[in-house]
Motif scaffolding. Structure first.
Motif, PDB file in Angstrom:
ATOM      1  N   TRP A  28       0.659  -1.053  -0.005  1.00 46.77           N
ATOM      2  CA  TRP A  28      -0.128  -0.145   0.054  1.00 46.77           C
ATOM      3  C   TRP A  28       0.847   1.283   0.206  1.00 46.77           C
ATOM      4  N   GLU A  52      -8.763   2.779 -12.061  1.00 46.94           N
ATOM      5  CA  GLU A  52      -9.968   3.443 -11.379  1.00 46.94           C
ATOM      6  C   GLU A  52      -9.552   4.339 -10.364  1.00 46.94           C
ATOM      7  N   ARG A  99     -11.288   6.361  -7.032  1.00 42.43           N
ATOM      8  CA  ARG A  99     -12.631   6.316  -6.170  1.00 42.43           C
ATOM      9  C   ARG A  99     -12.268   7.110  -4.993  1.00 42.43           C
ATOM     10  N   VAL A 124      -8.740   6.893  -3.660  1.00 43.85           N
ATOM     11  CA  VAL A 124      -8.264   5.569  -3.813  1.00 43.85           C
ATOM     12  C   VAL A 124      -7.839   5.236  -5.368  1.00 43.85           C
ATOM     13  N   ARG A 145      -6.996   2.445  -7.885  1.00 41.99           N
ATOM     14  CA  ARG A 145      -7.163   0.795  -8.262  1.00 41.99           C
ATOM     15  C   ARG A 145      -6.560   0.574  -9.443  1.00 41.99           C
ATOM     16  N   SER A 146      -5.795  -0.639  -9.418  1.00 40.64           N
ATOM     17  CA  SER A 146      -5.046  -1.163 -10.436  1.00 40.64           C
ATOM     18  C   SER A 146      -5.666  -2.361 -10.780  1.00 40.64           C
ATOM     19  N   ASP A 175      -8.411  -4.079 -10.566  1.00 38.48           N
ATOM     20  CA  ASP A 175      -9.302  -4.646  -9.457  1.00 38.48           C
ATOM     21  C   ASP A 175      -8.690  -4.586  -8.092  1.00 38.48           C
ATOM     22  N   ARG A 176      -7.729  -3.715  -7.980  1.00 42.74           N
ATOM     23  CA  ARG A 176      -6.989  -3.882  -6.376  1.00 42.74           C
ATOM     24  C   ARG A 176      -6.506  -2.532  -6.204  1.00 42.74           C
ATOM     25  N   SER A 177      -6.972  -2.266  -4.879  1.00 46.38           N
ATOM     26  CA  SER A 177      -6.550  -0.961  -4.477  1.00 46.38           C
ATOM     27  C   SER A 177      -5.150  -0.832  -4.173  1.00 46.38           C
ATOM     28  N   TYR A 220      -7.809  -0.834   6.111  1.00 49.06           N
ATOM     29  CA  TYR A 220      -6.913  -1.820   5.228  1.00 49.06           C
ATOM     30  C   TYR A 220      -6.085  -2.830   5.759  1.00 49.06           C
TER      31      TYR A 220
END
Length: 259
Positions: A148, A178, A180, A187, A189-190, A192-194, A240
Motif C-alpha cells: 500500500w 480506477e 474512487r 483511492v 485501483r489497478s 481491481d486491486r486498491s 485496510y
C-alpha cells in the motif's frame, strides 16, 4: 546466491516501485533483512552503491547510499510508472511542481525525481517496455513486499488534480484503472486491486508513505525496536488492515500493514 525469478513491472499511472536512500547500506540490510525477510542482490552502481531487495525471487525495492556530502535525510521514495518520463516531467513543471533530477536513463528505463506543489517528493519511472501486460499489478502480495502507498497531505483533492494531470488518470482504461473515494481517501485501483491513496494529514509534512506487508503487525513493531528502530505510531486497526508506523535504524520512516 539469491535467485531472481521476476521483477515488479512498470505499471503506468500508479506507484509501482519504491526506493530507500540510506546512509549506510550495511545498516539498512541489517534492519530490513530480518524485519521483512529480504535478501539482497547488487543493482546498477552507475550513481553509487545500489542493492535490490528480493522476496521469494521477486525484486520489491531498491536501496541506494547517500553521498557523504548530501544533506538529504534517509527516506523512502515512491515511483509512479508512466509511458514517457519526459512528458511526465514536463507536466510536473507545467502544473507547479519541481523537477529535482532527470529524467535520466538507466538499465531499467528512464527515471526522474520530483516534488508536487505541496512539497511531497516522488519518482517517475518509464519502464522497458512501458506498456504493462493485461493482468499486471504493481505489487506482489507476498509478506515483505510493498502492499500500500499513501500520500499524506493537507489537501488530497488538490493533490489528486496534480497527479491526475501528470499521470493522465482520466485517459486510462476504466477496466484496468480506477480512481474512487472510500474511507475518507482518494483511492487508486489497478487491475481491481486498491494500491494507493491520498488522504488528509495536517500534522505531518506532505509525503508518500510506503506500507510493507507483514503477517503480524504487532510482532513486526517489536522486531523493529529490537533491530534499532522505533515505533512512531500504532499498532492500530485501519480499513485496510492493522498498521504501525515505524522508523528504521537510521531514521527513515515507513509503515507495516498486517491482515
Amino acid at each position: 546466491m539469491v535467485e531472481r525469478t521476476a521483477t515488479v513491472r512498470c505499471v503506468p499511472a500508479v506507484p509501482c516501485w519504491v526506493g530507500l536512500t540510506a546512509r549506510d547500506l550495511t545498516t539498512a540490510q541489517g534492519f530490513y533483512g530480518p524485519l521483512l525477510g529480504w535478501e539482497f542482490v547488487p543493482g546498477p552502481d552507475r550513481w553509487g552503491p545500489y542493492l535490490r531487495a528480493v522476496v521469494d525471487g521477486v525484486e520489491v525495492a531498491g536501496l541506494s547510499e547517500l553521498g557523504a556530502d548530501w544533506e538529504r535525510p534517509v527516506a523512502w521514495t515512491t515511483y509512479f510508472g508512466i509511458e514517457s518520463a519526459d512528458r511526465a516531467a514536463d507536466g510536473v513543471r507545467e502544473r507547479g511542481g519541481t523537477l529535482a533530477v532527470g529524467p535520466l536513463s538507466f538499465d531499467a528505463g528512464r527515471v526522474a525525481l520530483a516534488a508536487d506543489p505541496f512539497g511531497a517528493t516522488f519518482g517517475i519511472w518509464e519502464g522497458e517496455p512501458a506498456d504493462a501486460r493485461p493482468g499486471d499489478a504493481p505489487w506482489t502480495a507476498e509478506p515483505g513486499a510493498p502492499a500500500w502507498i499513501e500520500l499524506r497531505t493537507a489537501d488530497p483533492f488538490a493533490a489528486a488534480l496534480f497527479y491526475g494531470e501528470v499521470f493522465r488518470w482520466d485517459d486510462r482504461d476504466p477496466g484496468r484503472f480506477e480512481v474512487r473515494y472510500e474511507h475518507e481517501r482518494v483511492v487508486l485501483r489497478s487491475e481491481d486491486r486498491s494500491v494507493a491513496a491520498l488522504r488528509a494529514a495536517k500534522d505531518l509534512a506532505p509525503h508518500w508513505e510506503v506500507f510493507f506487508s507483514v503477517p503480524d503487525t504487532d510482532a513486526a513493531a517489536r522486531r523493529a525496536t529490537a533491530l534499532g528502530g522505533r515505533v512512531l505510531d500504532g499498532p492500530a486497526d485501519s480499513p485496510y488492515g492493522r498498521v504501525a508506523r515505524l522508523a528504521d535504524a537510521e531514521g527513515g520512516h515507513f509503515s507495516v500493514l498486517g491482515p
